[in-house]
Design an enzyme around this catalytic site. Sequence first.
Site, PDB file in Angstrom:
ATOM      1  N   ARG A  97     -15.250  -1.901  -9.831  1.00  0.00           N
ATOM      2  CA  ARG A  97     -13.980  -2.537 -10.209  1.00  0.00           C
ATOM      3  C   ARG A  97     -13.887  -3.983  -9.685  1.00  0.00           C
ATOM      4  NH1 ARG A  97      -9.197   1.624  -9.166  1.00  0.00           N
ATOM      5  NH2 ARG A  97      -8.089   0.022 -10.347  1.00  0.00           N
TER       6      ARG A  97
ATOM      7  N   GLY B  70      -8.399   1.799  -5.528  1.00  0.00           N
ATOM      8  CA  GLY B  70      -8.224   0.360  -5.684  1.00  0.00           C
ATOM      9  C   GLY B  70      -7.014  -0.139  -4.901  1.00  0.00           C
TER      10      GLY B  70
ATOM     11  N   LYS C 120      -9.345   0.148 -14.654  1.00  0.00           N
ATOM     12  CA  LYS C 120      -8.787   1.145 -13.729  1.00  0.00           C
ATOM     13  C   LYS C 120      -9.936   1.999 -13.164  1.00  0.00           C
ATOM     14  CE  LYS C 120      -4.569  -0.149 -14.027  1.00  0.00           C
ATOM     15  NZ  LYS C 120      -3.949  -0.790 -12.861  1.00  0.00           N
TER      16      LYS C 120
ATOM     17  N   ARG D 231       1.620   2.002   1.226  1.00  0.00           N
ATOM     18  CA  ARG D 231       2.386   0.901   1.839  1.00  0.00           C
ATOM     19  C   ARG D 231       3.026   1.314   3.150  1.00  0.00           C
ATOM     20  NH1 ARG D 231       1.750   0.155  -3.474  1.00  0.00           N
ATOM     21  NH2 ARG D 231       1.989  -1.921  -4.410  1.00  0.00           N
TER      22      ARG D 231
ATOM     23  N   SER E 296       0.064  -7.504 -11.733  1.00  0.00           N
ATOM     24  CA  SER E 296      -0.588  -6.524 -10.876  1.00  0.00           C
ATOM     25  C   SER E 296       0.108  -6.473  -9.525  1.00  0.00           C
ATOM     26  CB  SER E 296      -2.066  -6.883 -10.686  1.00  0.00           C
ATOM     27  OG  SER E 296      -2.572  -6.234  -9.528  1.00  0.00           O
TER      28      SER E 296
ATOM     29  N   ASP F 100      -0.098   3.473 -15.374  1.00  0.00           N
ATOM     30  CA  ASP F 100      -0.938   4.642 -15.086  1.00  0.00           C
ATOM     31  C   ASP F 100      -0.644   5.821 -16.008  1.00  0.00           C
ATOM     32  OD1 ASP F 100      -2.224   3.287 -13.030  1.00  0.00           O
ATOM     33  OD2 ASP F 100      -0.763   3.942 -11.532  1.00  0.00           O
TER      34      ASP F 100
ATOM     35  N   GLN G  54      -0.954  -4.869  -7.099  1.00  0.00           N
ATOM     36  CA  GLN G  54      -1.989  -4.930  -6.056  1.00  0.00           C
ATOM     37  C   GLN G  54      -2.272  -6.370  -5.662  1.00  0.00           C
ATOM     38  OE1 GLN G  54      -5.300  -2.645  -7.522  1.00  0.00           O
ATOM     39  NE2 GLN G  54      -4.151  -0.722  -7.472  1.00  0.00           N
TER      40      GLN G  54
ATOM     41  N   LYS H  58       2.174   7.784  -4.467  1.00  0.00           N
ATOM     42  CA  LYS H  58       0.933   7.228  -3.912  1.00  0.00           C
ATOM     43  C   LYS H  58       1.135   5.777  -3.474  1.00  0.00           C
ATOM     44  CE  LYS H  58      -2.865   7.423  -6.580  1.00  0.00           C
ATOM     45  NZ  LYS H  58      -3.524   6.114  -6.821  1.00  0.00           N
ATOM     46  N   SER H  59       1.783   4.979  -4.312  1.00  0.00           N
ATOM     47  CA  SER H  59       1.974   3.559  -3.975  1.00  0.00           C
ATOM     48  C   SER H  59       2.778   3.413  -2.691  1.00  0.00           C
ATOM     49  CB  SER H  59       2.729   2.847  -5.109  1.00  0.00           C
ATOM     50  OG  SER H  59       1.954   2.842  -6.272  1.00  0.00           O
TER      51      SER H  59
HETATM   52  C1  S3P Z   1      -0.598   0.137  -7.879  1.00  0.00           C
HETATM   53  C2  S3P Z   1      -0.621  -0.826  -8.856  1.00  0.00           C
HETATM   54  C3  S3P Z   1      -1.215  -0.627 -10.192  1.00  0.00           C
HETATM   55  C4  S3P Z   1      -1.485   0.840 -10.487  1.00  0.00           C
HETATM   56  C5  S3P Z   1      -2.086   1.551  -9.307  1.00  0.00           C
HETATM   57  C6  S3P Z   1      -1.139   1.489  -8.120  1.00  0.00           C
HETATM   58  C7  S3P Z   1       0.022  -0.172  -6.587  1.00  0.00           C
HETATM   59  O1  S3P Z   1      -2.454  -1.321 -10.238  1.00  0.00           O
HETATM   60  O2  S3P Z   1      -2.327   0.977 -11.610  1.00  0.00           O
HETATM   61  O3  S3P Z   1      -2.337   2.906  -9.604  1.00  0.00           O
HETATM   62  O4  S3P Z   1       0.340   0.771  -5.818  1.00  0.00           O
HETATM   63  O5  S3P Z   1       0.216  -1.355  -6.296  1.00  0.00           O
HETATM   64  P1  S3P Z   1      -2.529  -2.889 -10.671  1.00  0.00           P
HETATM   65  O6  S3P Z   1      -1.921  -3.682  -9.586  1.00  0.00           O
HETATM   66  O7  S3P Z   1      -3.998  -3.166 -10.833  1.00  0.00           O
HETATM   67  O8  S3P Z   1      -1.780  -2.980 -11.965  1.00  0.00           O
END
Ligand code: S3P
Length: 474
Positions: free
Chosen positions: A158, A130, A384, A62, A204, A357, A206, A57-58
């Site tokens: 959130r 998020g 989360k 991106r 984080s 996660d 993110q 997913k990440s």
């Molecule tokens: C993610 C970062 C994590 C993770 C999320 C995916 C990302 O969140 O929990 O599912 O793809 O950058 P945080 O940056 O809030 O830790």
Amino acid sequence: MPVTAPGPCGTCPPESPRRRFRGRFQERILSHSDQPRPLQSRAGGPLAGKVRVPGDKSISHRALILGALSVGESRISGLLEGEDVLNTAKSMRALGARVERTGDFAWSVRGVGVAGFAQPTAPLDFGNSGTGCRLVMGAVAGCPISAVFDGDASLRSRPMRRVLDPLEKMGARVVAGGEGGRLPLTLQGARDPLPITYKTPVASAQIKSAVLLAGLAAPGTTTVIESEASRDHTELMLRHFGADITSIAEGAHGRRVALVGQPELHGARVVVPADPSSAAFPIVAALIVEGSDLVLTDVMTNPLRTGLFTTLREMGASIEESDVRGDAGEPMAQLRVRASRLRGVEVPPERAPSMIDEYLVLAVAASFAEGTTIMRGLHELRVKESDRLAATADMLRVNGVKVEISGDDLIVEGRGHVPGGGLVATHMDHRIAMSALVMGCASDQPVKVDDTAFIATSFPDFIPMMRALGADLS
Ligand code: S3P
């Protein structure tokens, strides 16, 4: 052994409104306003087979965003076609990129170049995601446009201030909404974004990624310092698309990441490996169901994502790696998982970013282990998709497992078996639903979940894939 290929929406029965398409695949209706979808999981025979869980997913988010900020075409294969990522694809289109599905999990993105986003004509709706929302906030912050950001009830609850604070230092402004740092809000991007040096208050990816994506449009060097290293997919992929970016150690566990602004990013080919966070569910199911023997192919093994595998191995899990290889800086491997007797362990707080996660499903494994598992430093779980610290404790408690929250630590008393029989509230959180269903695969009594609809955000074919492996879900 069967190979199960992910389909478009495994959690939806054929007559579901979510199965209806308006023209193209990526425009299908994503509403969760229809009836909840409860499901029950009960112990059955061993789990066996060879599967590829969906794309990470990440990396999928991106690849779409960097493709949209590049010049030329990016070709992405193995994209996760879950709701979270499809919402990011839609937002990239709304911001001016050409985003097309060219085949099964194959997508083409023709980008607009760094700082080239067009003014969107409608709010950008990120649904439950998020990651999509916060990363796109960063990308928009470096463009002279304004955009409305919104999401579902979970995302609206959130915190966004953690991303907005550094973006405001770079010249972006919240011009409407955003009460208490929450969605919906209108973000005005900076006409002349400033490069900054930013120390993230929490580990984080993110936050780090949002600052780096805004920094693409700023002259000079944007630096992010984190005291605990978080996943580095943005850094690896920025380099793959042509940016000048360095990452060096900072302190005992941290990183200092420096990006030279205003690069010309070129469209690139991205192969998305299988998501270790999704693989976690069949892996734990195989460990706790006697006689199971499962192979998972192409699982991404970036060390900043594999804290769960380290922990499970410390607990006595049999997880063998083979066929180790890499693409664009992201390592992957085939994993063979066999049912194992697990014992309780202590998980140190500095491991949290590499398995943030995975604590829900680790708590399930810990419930079936012999002895106490202590998971330390879980404060981030409270913000989360749901308050996962409270939700994990509730999930275990209603199924007869002794569990305690002490400050930011979660303590699970494993007794080698789980009574089960509980109804688990999923709180719009895909990972709670999947973890509870995994628990039911080996508990004495069935485990029910109140709603499986949100599984489609990250693992659309979870239910049919688990059934194909031998799980009894009804
Ligand atoms: C993610 C970062 C994590 C993770 C999320 C995916 C990302 O969140 O929990 O599912 O793809 O950058 P945080 O940056 O809030 O830790």
